[in-house]
Structures are given as C-alpha cells and as structure tokens.
Scaffold this active site. Structure first.
Site, PDB file in Angstrom:
ATOM      1  N   SER A 113      -3.956  13.106  -7.219  1.00  0.00           N
ATOM      2  CA  SER A 113      -4.707  12.045  -6.572  1.00  0.00           C
ATOM      3  C   SER A 113      -4.001  10.701  -6.713  1.00  0.00           C
ATOM      4  O   SER A 113      -3.284  10.460  -7.690  1.00  0.00           O
ATOM      5  CB  SER A 113      -6.094  11.958  -7.213  1.00  0.00           C
ATOM      6  OG  SER A 113      -6.906  11.035  -6.544  1.00  0.00           O
ATOM      7  N   PRO A 114      -4.191   9.786  -5.751  1.00  0.00           N
ATOM      8  CA  PRO A 114      -3.641   8.438  -5.912  1.00  0.00           C
ATOM      9  C   PRO A 114      -4.287   7.731  -7.093  1.00  0.00           C
ATOM     10  O   PRO A 114      -5.512   7.724  -7.220  1.00  0.00           O
ATOM     11  CB  PRO A 114      -3.986   7.753  -4.587  1.00  0.00           C
ATOM     12  CG  PRO A 114      -5.076   8.568  -3.981  1.00  0.00           C
ATOM     13  CD  PRO A 114      -4.885   9.958  -4.459  1.00  0.00           C
ATOM     14  N   CYS A 116      -3.711   4.049  -9.372  1.00  0.00           N
ATOM     15  CA  CYS A 116      -2.973   2.805  -9.570  1.00  0.00           C
ATOM     16  C   CYS A 116      -2.378   2.768 -10.979  1.00  0.00           C
ATOM     17  O   CYS A 116      -3.058   3.070 -11.964  1.00  0.00           O
ATOM     18  CB  CYS A 116      -3.880   1.607  -9.352  1.00  0.00           C
ATOM     19  SG  CYS A 116      -4.291   1.318  -7.624  1.00  0.00           S
ATOM     20  N   GLN A 191       0.043   6.169   0.139  1.00  0.00           N
ATOM     21  CA  GLN A 191      -1.262   5.589   0.451  1.00  0.00           C
ATOM     22  C   GLN A 191      -1.097   4.085   0.653  1.00  0.00           C
ATOM     23  O   GLN A 191      -0.623   3.383  -0.244  1.00  0.00           O
ATOM     24  CB  GLN A 191      -2.273   5.848  -0.672  1.00  0.00           C
ATOM     25  CG  GLN A 191      -3.680   5.377  -0.335  1.00  0.00           C
ATOM     26  CD  GLN A 191      -4.621   5.404  -1.523  1.00  0.00           C
ATOM     27  OE1 GLN A 191      -4.528   4.560  -2.414  1.00  0.00           O
ATOM     28  NE2 GLN A 191      -5.534   6.368  -1.545  1.00  0.00           N
ATOM     29  N   TYR A 272     -12.444  -1.824  -0.919  1.00  0.00           N
ATOM     30  CA  TYR A 272     -11.315  -2.651  -0.511  1.00  0.00           C
ATOM     31  C   TYR A 272     -11.527  -3.115   0.929  1.00  0.00           C
ATOM     32  O   TYR A 272     -12.596  -2.917   1.504  1.00  0.00           O
ATOM     33  CB  TYR A 272     -10.009  -1.888  -0.715  1.00  0.00           C
ATOM     34  CG  TYR A 272      -9.749  -1.556  -2.174  1.00  0.00           C
ATOM     35  CD1 TYR A 272      -9.760  -2.564  -3.147  1.00  0.00           C
ATOM     36  CD2 TYR A 272      -9.539  -0.246  -2.598  1.00  0.00           C
ATOM     37  CE1 TYR A 272      -9.555  -2.268  -4.486  1.00  0.00           C
ATOM     38  CE2 TYR A 272      -9.325   0.051  -3.939  1.00  0.00           C
ATOM     39  CZ  TYR A 272      -9.335  -0.963  -4.880  1.00  0.00           C
ATOM     40  OH  TYR A 272      -9.138  -0.669  -6.200  1.00  0.00           O
ATOM     41  N   ARG A 320      -8.729   7.889   3.245  1.00  0.00           N
ATOM     42  CA  ARG A 320      -9.636   8.000   2.087  1.00  0.00           C
ATOM     43  C   ARG A 320     -10.891   7.197   2.376  1.00  0.00           C
ATOM     44  O   ARG A 320     -10.817   6.030   2.768  1.00  0.00           O
ATOM     45  CB  ARG A 320      -8.953   7.490   0.811  1.00  0.00           C
ATOM     46  CG  ARG A 320      -9.921   7.369  -0.367  1.00  0.00           C
ATOM     47  CD  ARG A 320      -9.247   7.212  -1.715  1.00  0.00           C
ATOM     48  NE  ARG A 320      -9.081   8.521  -2.356  1.00  0.00           N
ATOM     49  CZ  ARG A 320      -8.855   8.683  -3.660  1.00  0.00           C
ATOM     50  NH1 ARG A 320      -8.746   7.642  -4.462  1.00  0.00           N
ATOM     51  NH2 ARG A 320      -8.722   9.895  -4.164  1.00  0.00           N
ATOM     52  N   GLY A 413      -6.788  13.674 -10.810  1.00  0.00           N
ATOM     53  CA  GLY A 413      -6.119  12.483 -11.296  1.00  0.00           C
ATOM     54  C   GLY A 413      -5.768  12.578 -12.765  1.00  0.00           C
ATOM     55  O   GLY A 413      -4.628  12.854 -13.141  1.00  0.00           O
ATOM     56  N   ARG A 414      -6.753  12.387 -13.631  1.00  0.00           N
ATOM     57  CA  ARG A 414      -6.506  12.342 -15.074  1.00  0.00           C
ATOM     58  C   ARG A 414      -5.818  13.584 -15.621  1.00  0.00           C
ATOM     59  O   ARG A 414      -4.954  13.465 -16.495  1.00  0.00           O
ATOM     60  CB  ARG A 414      -7.823  12.079 -15.811  1.00  0.00           C
ATOM     61  CG  ARG A 414      -8.360  10.668 -15.608  1.00  0.00           C
ATOM     62  CD  ARG A 414      -9.744  10.496 -16.242  1.00  0.00           C
ATOM     63  NE  ARG A 414     -10.244   9.140 -16.126  1.00  0.00           N
ATOM     64  CZ  ARG A 414     -10.886   8.652 -15.060  1.00  0.00           C
ATOM     65  NH1 ARG A 414     -11.101   9.439 -14.018  1.00  0.00           N
ATOM     66  NH2 ARG A 414     -11.308   7.407 -15.028  1.00  0.00           N
TER      67      ARG A 414
END
Length: 483
Positions: A113-114, A116, A191, A272, A320, A413-414
């Site tokens: 997953s994206p 940051c 992304q 966002y 997304r 992700g994690r």
C-alpha cells in the site's frame, strides 16, 4: 455481589462483543446477498462460510481440504478466462494468481500500500527511498505503490513529502524505478496527489496533520474550512486555481511516464485536495462543483480525464477513494458506489478503497479487515475491480478476501514495513515456487521453501492424530508469525 458482577462483566465483555460483531457482519452478508447471486456456486458457498471472519481460507484447508481444492480450481478457472495459462490440476492459492490491468500483468495479488515516508529533501527521493522500495520489491509483492507524491511544492503535506515537479525529482524516481525493474517482477505504481487543506503540516512523528509553526505555505481547498480549529484556513479554489492544478497533474503524469512507472494512481481520499471536493463535510460550495454527488465529482473527474489523456493508453490507472467519512452527514454508501462508477466510466482500471481521514469528527469502527466491506460493495455493485486495504495482516486473510470475491487485489501497509519478505514467506507456505527471486537471494528462498514443507507436514500430522486442536494450532505458521 456488585464487585463480583463487575469482574464478570470485565472478563466476558470482549468475548461477547466479538460474538456480537460476528453476528452483525453475518447479518450484513445476508441483507445484501443479491450482490453474490452471479457468483459461481463454490465461490458463493465459500463467501457464505467465511462471511463473519470466524472461518478463514486456511482454517477450511484443515477442516475441509477437498472443498478448498474446489475453490482454488474455480478461482483458477476464472483467471483462465482472462487469458492466463494457469494450472487447474494443482492451482495456486488465490493470492498467487495473476491479474491483468490493461496490458500490465501483475504476477500475484499482493500489493504494498502507499505509505508516506516523510523522508524526501526538497521533494527529492533519496537513498532511503531506494532501499525502502528496492527491498520490498525484491520481497515479491505483485504490485507496489509509492507514497503520495506531490505535483507541486505547495501540494505537499509536509516538508518531507516526495514530489515530481522538477527534473531532479524525475531523475531520482527514475533511479528507483530502474532498480525495481532490474531486480524484481513487481509492478510499480506512482501515486500522485495534492494535500489541499491538510498541507503545510509537521512530519508524522512531530505531530501528524498539525500546522507548521514556521516555514509553511498557502493552502487551498474546495471550501475555506480548516482541518483542525487551529489549522490554516484554506483559500477556496477558483477556476484559475483549478486550471493550474490540472496542469500540475498533467506535467507530473508526463514525468511519471519518462521515469518508467508501470501504473498511475490519483489520490482522491483522506481529506486531501480532491477528496475535499467529494465529501459533503468539506465541500460547501454553491456553484457547479458543490451540492449533489455529480457536482462534487466534477473537478476530480476533470483531473483524472486530463491525466488519462496524457498517460499511455496501454498502461492502467487507479484512483484511491475514501468510501465513507465515518461521520454523520458525510459520504453515504450510495455516494461511494456512484463515485466509483463515474471513475470506471472515465477509464479507471482499479479502485483503491480506503476510508475516513476526511474530517476530525470521523469515528471509524476499527477491526480486522475493517475496510474490506467497502471494497466488496464497490466491486460487486459498481462493477469495477477493487483493491482493499486496512488492518489486513496475514496471507490467510488475503486468500479469504480474494476467494470470497470481496476484492481483486489486497494491499498491506504495516506488514511490509516490518517484513520486506512478506510475500516470499507466504509463497513458501503455499508452495508457489514460481515467485520471482533474484539469484543473489536464491539460497534463502530454497531454505524457506524446504522449511515450509516440513511446517505444513507437522500441521497435517496434528490433524491426523485427531486430538482437539487449540486456537493457535488452527492458525497457519504464516499467520502465527504475522501475529
């Protein structure tokens, strides 16, 4: 007596809530059973059996191996219909079946997953990013997403966010893309996004979404509503602002193609800039870009259409979205299906389904795979391929989601942060020996595959002995390691 009853209440509450939650999830499946009526009978049965998350793919492999073999074969038959020459005699587990998006073939259905990293300097990705993305690509996921990469200096979330608005950034991304393509079979998706009112904030570990005390920049949004009460009040975008943002996204898209990315994703989630148009909590406009969901979609669709026109036709694009705001007055389930349908008609190939982070009033209901039901609804009602994400931690959960028709690819992700070899380990457990591995790491791959054969034999031996199994024994070694 009151003290004894209080102890009893504390001791039983968690187990009772688990049972109640399972019952609620099960009820939702039956209330929306029409979504699954077109499924093949085996997949329909698998979905019914796993609807409450108490029974899973690996659990069924132990209890009813013949049924899971039929499920694997049915899934592989579906993949064959997409033009892939996959085995039906010994089909791979669902997570190790390929997926086609336009002309791009994803070798397996695990995605990173994206996330940051907040580690760029002046928007330029550096050696940290090379190691971060390079290591995880070698670990075997079929698809890997970059962090949200910003289309201009003022589009950043924080001073540490990566960007793609100048030549130095383009060259830095090209270096990373070239490494991934030279050493892995992973497809690499960029992304692109704009922070909007959540821009000019501190690094995550310094105070996530909190405004910078100095060195900030002007922010804008659909409406002049700050994220926190003490956040910077954004400027309400006018037509000139919209035109400038569209241009920034197109220029970044052209740079993405020159950098060699396989796929492009437009970030329209998490509050966002583009998400601020989609949600009624953040869009209070009275012009053609506010009000109905069709109006709120106008600007995000303008951006997507301009990017799609600039991006090669044979390469896929995803978007997304936040499927719910987790707040009263926010996006409805019907809104999320309408949004996904509109993007599908505009040419999107995959909807990356997330939730929330739109407004501070959000109150998410967390839990295992807690966002998957939203991806399932969009997939089966909007008729578009989806990627689910959110507290998915094990290969068992991935296979359960895919086999039940709840998503087409699963993002984690994690787990990838703590284990770059997550997918390779899962491939060893399920015997997917055709997973790509660079020759330098082949001895490690050989060892983990040999060990997994023994681990599975040990688990089967426990089953043959016929004694009652503990909850821990009913989990696969892959799941035990992950938890």
């Amino acid at each position: 007596m009151p003290a004894a009853l209080a102890r009893f209440e504390r001791g039983r509450r968690e187990e009772v809530e688990k049972i109640q939650h399972a019952a609620d999830v099960s009820l939702v499946w039956f209330e929306h059973v029409a979504r699954y009526l077109d499924f093949e009978p085996v997949q329909f049965a698998f979905g019914a059996m796993t609807r409450a998350k108490a029974i899973t793919y690996d659990n069924l492999r132990l209890r009813a191996p013949a049924f899971v073999e039929k499920m694997d074969r049915a899934f592989a038959e579906g993949v064959r219909k997409e033009g892939f020459d996959v085995s039906l005699d010994k089909p791979a587990a669902p997570m190790f079946q390929p997926l086609r998006l336009r002309e791009m073939v994803v070798p397996n259905r695990v995605a990173m997953s994206p996330m940051c990293m907040y580690s760029a300097e002046g928007g330029v990705p550096n050696d940290f990013h090379l190691v971060h993305y390079g290591a995880r690509a070698i670990g075997g996921p079929g698809l890997m997403f970059t962090e949200m990469t910003c289309v201009s200096r003022d589009a950043r979330i924080t001073p540490g966010c990566a960007g793609l608005w100048n030549d130095e950034q383009e060259a830095a991304w090209r270096r990373i893309v070239d490494f991934v393509h030279a050493n892995a079979a992973t497809k690499f998706c960029l992304q692109l996004g704009h922070a909007g009112r959540k821009g000019a904030t501190k690094l995550m570990w310094e105070g996530i979404d909190r405004p910078l005390e100095s060195g900030g920049w002007e922010v804008m949004s659909a409406s002049p509503l700050p994220y926190f009460p003490n956040s910077t009040v954004p400027r309400e975008m006018n037509r000139a602002d919209m035109d400038a943002v569209v241009t920034d996204f197109v220029l970044a898209t052209e740079r993405a193609e020159r950098a060699g990315f396989d796929m492009l994703e437009l970030h329209c989630a998490h509050g966002y800039l583009l998400a601020s148009f989609l949600s009624p909590l953040t869009n209070h406009r009275t012009d053609a870009y506010g009000g109905s969901v069709e109006n709120r979609l106008r600007f995000p669709l303008e951006v997507f259409a301009a990017m799609r026109a600039a991006w090669p036709a044979h390469k896929p694009m995803s978007v997304r979205v936040s499927a719910t705001d987790w707040a009263e007055g926010g996006l409805t389930p019907e809104d999320s299906v309408a949004i996904a349908s509109a993007f599908r008609e505009a040419g999107v190939d995959l909807v990356d389904v997330s939730t929330g982070q739109t407004a501070t009033v959000s109150r998410p209901l967390y839990g295992r795979m807690f966002q998957t039901p939203f991806a399932e609804r969009i997939r089966n009602e909007a008729g578009t391929a989806t990627m689910c994400v959110g507290n998915i931690t094990t290969p068992d959960q991935i296979n359960t989601i895919l086999a039940a028709g709840r998503a087409d690819i699963v993002a984690l992700g994690r787990p990838h942060l703590s284990d770059p070899g997550f997918t390779l380990r899962a491939a060893a457990w399920y015997g997917a020996d055709d997973i790509h591995c660079p020759p330098q790491y082949a001895p490690g791959k050989d060892q983990i595959f040999r060990n997994s054969v023994r681990d599975r034999a040990d688990l089967e031996d426990l089953k043959v002995r016929g004694r009652p199994k503990t909850r821990a024994e009913l989990r696969s070694p892959a799941e035990q390691a992950a938890t």
